[in-house]
Design an enzyme around this catalytic site. Structure first.
Site, PDB file in Angstrom:
ATOM      1  N   LYS A   1       9.434  -7.220   0.610  1.00 12.12           N
ATOM      2  CA  LYS A   1       8.371  -6.300   0.685  1.00 12.12           C
ATOM      3  C   LYS A   1       6.954  -7.085   0.817  1.00 12.12           C
ATOM      4  CE  LYS A   1      10.623  -2.200  -1.077  1.00 12.12           C
ATOM      5  NZ  LYS A   1      10.842  -1.770  -2.475  1.00 12.12           N
TER       6      LYS A   1
ATOM      7  N   GLN B   1       9.458  -0.214  -8.168  1.00 13.55           N
ATOM      8  CA  GLN B   1      10.740  -0.531  -7.710  1.00 13.55           C
ATOM      9  C   GLN B   1      11.793   0.011  -8.590  1.00 13.55           C
ATOM     10  OE1 GLN B   1      11.535  -2.109  -5.003  1.00 13.55           O
ATOM     11  NE2 GLN B   1      13.581  -1.656  -5.301  1.00 13.55           N
TER      12      GLN B   1
ATOM     13  N   ASP C   1       5.954   5.642  -1.397  1.00 13.65           N
ATOM     14  CA  ASP C   1       7.275   5.720  -1.449  1.00 13.65           C
ATOM     15  C   ASP C   1       7.739   7.359  -1.074  1.00 13.65           C
ATOM     16  OD1 ASP C   1       9.262   3.817  -1.624  1.00 13.65           O
ATOM     17  OD2 ASP C   1       8.885   3.482  -3.870  1.00 13.65           O
TER      18      ASP C   1
END
Ligand code: NDP
Length: 282
Positions: free
Chosen positions: A54, A98, A121
């Site tokens: 990322k 994450q 997200d």
């Protein structure tokens, strides 16, 4: 008709090129550089790989990436305080925690704390609610990437029989809702589905997000179906998916490879969400 291989690598490269142009315009015309903050807790090797990918993609596109690495035994309060700081930082457009988090941290509490406007997200309950209601909002990156890959590859969704195998909150459920929003007739199968093959053989579009290596075999697939394999398994022979690619590709009219299918789309859509958030700041 679409190509047989649904090439996520190529489609994601097209999307990233479009995003790089847009980011340049945001900088030139409005003096805004999109910023993405990533919080990584612990040293899970797969999570480290994802976070590094990322970061690398951010750099390539002109998004500023802010990485926060916290020890595996960090307290939940400490992680929540970091999110508060990022929520209030005007240079940060998107916040990503994450997953998975260590067991002592309540994942729901952490995801709920992220400002909805920065929830790139798409895991915040409000973002999920907007998806259910068909309202604009952030869509989770993997499901959004699957739809984008199908559309850009010329696969018609409307009116098709779609079967999703897997009902996780991050892939199965949201991709089923997105397919429904695209007017497919959608069935969700899972571990308690008694005769899985009977259900999967109905699919014109079959999305497999199970987490079991090469579980979907040719006998479970209708001739001419479009097959999307979300699974990722690291093996001695490299990455493989949830679908037995060699045998299923003989029957499918189109199929995603692993690697090079859904995986690259996920990162492209995360970047797209971050640019969308920066556009709102503008
Ligand atoms: P989860 O483990 O959260 O969910 C798996 C789902 O599969 C569950 O709903 C489970 O059913 C169902 N399932 C398990 N076994 C069977 C079975 N024998 N028959 C039918 N259904 C079954 O996984 P995720 O959704 O998070 O991930 C799925 C896969 O996708 C993994 O390989 C993961 O690595 C990969 N992945 C890839 C991404 C990418 O970018 N390409 C992103 C995210 C995930 P039940 O609910 O009944 O337990």
């Amino acid at each position: 008709m679409q190509d047989k291989i649904l090439d996520g690598k190529k489609v994601s490269a097209d999307i990233k090129a479009e995003l790089a142009d847009e980011i340049k315009k945001l900088q030139d015309k409005r003096n805004i550089t999109p910023g993405l903050a990533v919080a990584l807790v612990g040293e899970d090797p797969a999570s480290q790989v994802y976070v590094n990918m990322k970061e690398k993609t951010c750099k390539a596109l002109g998004i500023v990436s802010h990485k926060h690495v916290l020890p595996a035994d960090v307290s939940e309060d400490r992680l929540l305080s970091l999110i508060d700081v990022l929520n209030n930082d005007p240079e940060i457009d998107g916040i990503l925690v994450q997953l998975p988090l260590p067991g002592h941290i309540d994942e729901n509490r952490v995801l709920d704390r992220i400002k909805v406007e920065k929830d790139v997200d798409g895991f915040h309950p409000v973002s999920v609610g907007r998806l259910v209601l068909g309202q604009p909002g952030f869509r989770a990156a993997t499901p959004a990437g699957i739809i984008e890959l199908l559309k850009r590859s010329g696969v018609a969704i409307q009116g098709k029989e779609a079967v999703v195998v897997g009902r996780s909150n991050i892939v199965g459920k949201p991709v089923a809702l997105l397919l429904l929003n695209e007017h497919a007739t959608v069935t969700i199968a899972h571990s308690r589905t008694p005769d899985l093959g009977e259900v999967t053989r109905r699919a014109d579009i079959l999305v497999v997000a199970v987490g079991r290596r090469e579980m979907v075999t040719a006998d479970m697939v209708k001739e001419g179906a479009v097959v999307v394999d979300v699974g990722i398994h690291r093996t001695d022979d490299g990455l493989v998916g949830d679908v037995a690619f060699n045998q299923v590709q003989e029957k499918a009219s189109a199929i995603t490879p692993v690697p090079g299918g859904v995986g690259p789309m996920t990162i492209a859509m995360l970047m797209s969400n971050t640019v969308q958030a920066a556009r709102s700041r503008a």
